[in-house]
Design an enzyme around this catalytic site. Sequence first.
Site, PDB file in Angstrom:
ATOM      1  N   ASP A   6     -14.005  17.935  22.801  1.00 56.84           N
ATOM      2  CA  ASP A   6     -14.407  18.577  24.055  1.00 56.84           C
ATOM      3  C   ASP A   6     -15.665  17.972  24.672  1.00 56.84           C
ATOM      4  OD1 ASP A   6     -15.918  19.630  22.007  1.00 56.84           O
ATOM      5  OD2 ASP A   6     -15.755  21.711  22.650  1.00 56.84           O
ATOM      6  N   GLU A  59     -11.271   9.641  13.374  1.00 57.06           N
ATOM      7  CA  GLU A  59     -12.421   8.856  13.830  1.00 57.06           C
ATOM      8  C   GLU A  59     -12.774   7.723  12.869  1.00 57.06           C
ATOM      9  OE1 GLU A  59     -12.730  12.999  15.564  1.00 57.06           O
ATOM     10  OE2 GLU A  59     -12.396  12.174  13.545  1.00 57.06           O
ATOM     11  N   HIS A 110     -20.516  25.455  18.796  1.00 51.93           N
ATOM     12  CA  HIS A 110     -19.565  24.882  17.834  1.00 51.93           C
ATOM     13  C   HIS A 110     -19.907  23.403  17.611  1.00 51.93           C
ATOM     14  CE1 HIS A 110     -17.942  23.852  21.789  1.00 51.93           C
ATOM     15  NE2 HIS A 110     -17.252  22.885  21.221  1.00 51.93           N
ATOM     16  N   HIS A 111     -19.466  22.867  16.513  1.00 47.50           N
ATOM     17  CA  HIS A 111     -19.756  21.493  16.079  1.00 47.50           C
ATOM     18  C   HIS A 111     -21.234  21.295  15.703  1.00 47.50           C
ATOM     19  CE1 HIS A 111     -15.744  20.732  17.104  1.00 47.50           C
ATOM     20  NE2 HIS A 111     -15.879  20.072  18.234  1.00 47.50           N
ATOM     21  N   GLY A 148     -16.726  -3.066   1.170  1.00 43.24           N
ATOM     22  CA  GLY A 148     -15.674  -2.796   0.202  1.00 43.24           C
ATOM     23  C   GLY A 148     -15.125  -1.389   0.220  1.00 43.24           C
ATOM     24  N   ASP A 154      -1.248   0.092  -2.959  1.00 41.95           N
ATOM     25  CA  ASP A 154      -0.695   1.439  -2.820  1.00 41.95           C
ATOM     26  C   ASP A 154      -1.794   2.503  -2.789  1.00 41.95           C
ATOM     27  OD1 ASP A 154      -1.318   0.946  -5.473  1.00 41.95           O
ATOM     28  OD2 ASP A 154       0.615   1.541  -6.281  1.00 41.95           O
ATOM     29  N   ASN A 166       1.471  -1.348  -7.535  1.00 44.74           N
ATOM     30  CA  ASN A 166       1.131  -1.616  -8.937  1.00 44.74           C
ATOM     31  C   ASN A 166       0.652  -0.342  -9.628  1.00 44.74           C
ATOM     32  OD1 ASN A 166      -1.288  -1.464  -7.561  1.00 44.74           O
ATOM     33  ND2 ASN A 166      -1.866  -3.597  -7.916  1.00 44.74           N
ATOM     34  N   GLY A 179      -1.224   2.300  -8.803  1.00 48.11           N
ATOM     35  CA  GLY A 179      -2.579   2.837  -8.787  1.00 48.11           C
ATOM     36  C   GLY A 179      -3.650   1.830  -8.478  1.00 48.11           C
ATOM     37  N   GLU A 216      -9.676  -1.215 -10.294  1.00 44.46           N
ATOM     38  CA  GLU A 216     -10.505  -0.289 -11.058  1.00 44.46           C
ATOM     39  C   GLU A 216     -10.119  -0.296 -12.537  1.00 44.46           C
ATOM     40  OE1 GLU A 216     -12.892   0.861  -9.516  1.00 44.46           O
ATOM     41  OE2 GLU A 216     -12.368   1.237  -7.426  1.00 44.46           O
TER      42      GLU A 216
END
Length: 551
Positions: free
Chosen positions: A28, A51, A115-116, A411, A441, A468, A470, A474
């Site tokens: 708004d 956003e 608001h916000h 990253g 994925d 793969n 996951g 990591e």
Amino acid sequence: MSTTTVSEYLLDRLAQMGVESVFGVPGDFSLQLAEKIIDHKTLDWIGTCNELNAAYAADGYSRVKGVPGCLSTTFGVGELSAINGIAGSFAERVPVIHIVGTPTTRQMKAKPLLHHTLGNGHFEAYSKAAQHFVVASATLSEPSTAGAEIDRVLVDCVTKSRPVYITLPTDLVNAIVPAVPLQTPLDFKDPENDTATEAVVLAEIEKQVSIAQERVVVIVDGCALRHGVANEVKDLLEKTKFPVFAAPMGKSSVDESYERFVGIYNGSPSLPAVKQTIERAALIISIGAIYSDINTGGFSHDLPKTKLIELHTDRTEVFHALYPRVGMKRLLPKLTAKLQTPACTMSIAPYTYPIPQEEHDGITQPWLWPTVGSYFEPGDVIVADTGTSAFGTLDIPLKTGSVYITQTLWGSIGYSVGAALGAALAARQCQMGRTYLFVGDGSLQLTVQELSTIMHLDLKPIIFVLNNSGYTIERFLHGPTRSFNDIVNWKWTKLLDALSDENTVSESYKVTTKTELDRLLSKPQFGEVTTLVEVVVPKFDAPPVLRRYLQ
């Protein structure tokens, strides 16, 4: 004296800079500006699903088009959603303009329970947060100063190649301001170098090149891309024939089909031929270096100060001597003209990335990356997400005019999807080739909804989803079998149907063998519409460069 409105002044400046698209989500406090963007004669409003993706899209747009990316969000909830993307652009030195629609100037002063807001009267909390991730900001509060403030931050955005932040209160959108300044284009030229210091630098570099004779090499890094010295670097290389490397953040800053291009240098993970050429050099000229951990192979780069000349945006370093106020943009043409040595004939190994011969038909990462890379064409845009995709695409030789996009320093996983939206849109505006998106994925699950915007705009990227099971990168770092590195295995080939309307044409495939992927890539019609390819690879497999990096 002719007049315009504050919003039209801002949008006309964007158009003068070469911006054609503004990304964002309507709220708004920003609706009036969104309407102005849609009504503008040369700008388009590109509505995104959130956003954060708008910020990523602005980043990708900037990297391909070579002008600042732009996004518009609403006060508080919208701008905070975008802030991770803005921080990434700051870290990666990408010029992005973030316009935030705010409550009226009166409300910003009176601080009612709107608001916000946080409900505590701290209306300035969001702008204070933004200050950490931008190089300049303008809090527009008076029509009399709005034009000058807009011009100031736009100049900083381009010359410093980092994000800026502009707040536009709703009651200033249509406020009247003079239009005369728009008749004078903004000045984005780099400052002149200090003449006396520059002369010393040129003489010293010429002397050291003469001493090194045939053993001079050049490394081009990220700031060469961000600060627009690619043409100056090209002129230097064509005259001298010095062997040239790119750092990971500088990938695509040099034509990788150029006969004197050696490869990507990032310390110990570099290919053997790349390391050998660096090690036998007597003099290394580094252009636009960014010495971050991943960009240097975990700080394993071997660039001794005793044979290193560094050209930066605001200084030059020759061995241990620092010369401030001698920037590379103005120095490089003079250096090219100054060097009178015969063209370098130092022998180098051809830059290739051969496809390994494997006895089985399963898809492995060492086989996958050179295979897909062999299908790239000149002018293609390659977007790779953080993780195995970024490491896998690093050593693929790109064709002339290609652009490579990833986040080497920031990253943030999921970045590539929004960035691909902006990159593909910019590529279409610049009449470039296809856009390839490589995403794992796990990363795709963070920002997947922006595939709907990509299809709505009919941008037709080719999307490779690495299934793969996951977060593989990591797993190599910690907890290879722990559940926090697992994800839900979506029905990947159903995504495009679910995220598009009934009029969208797309194709999706799942490949599990080399034969299937080769057959798919060889189809004459492959990639003519938005295409998703789910590539099933082993859970604990990784690109060779990542394995070398983790050794």
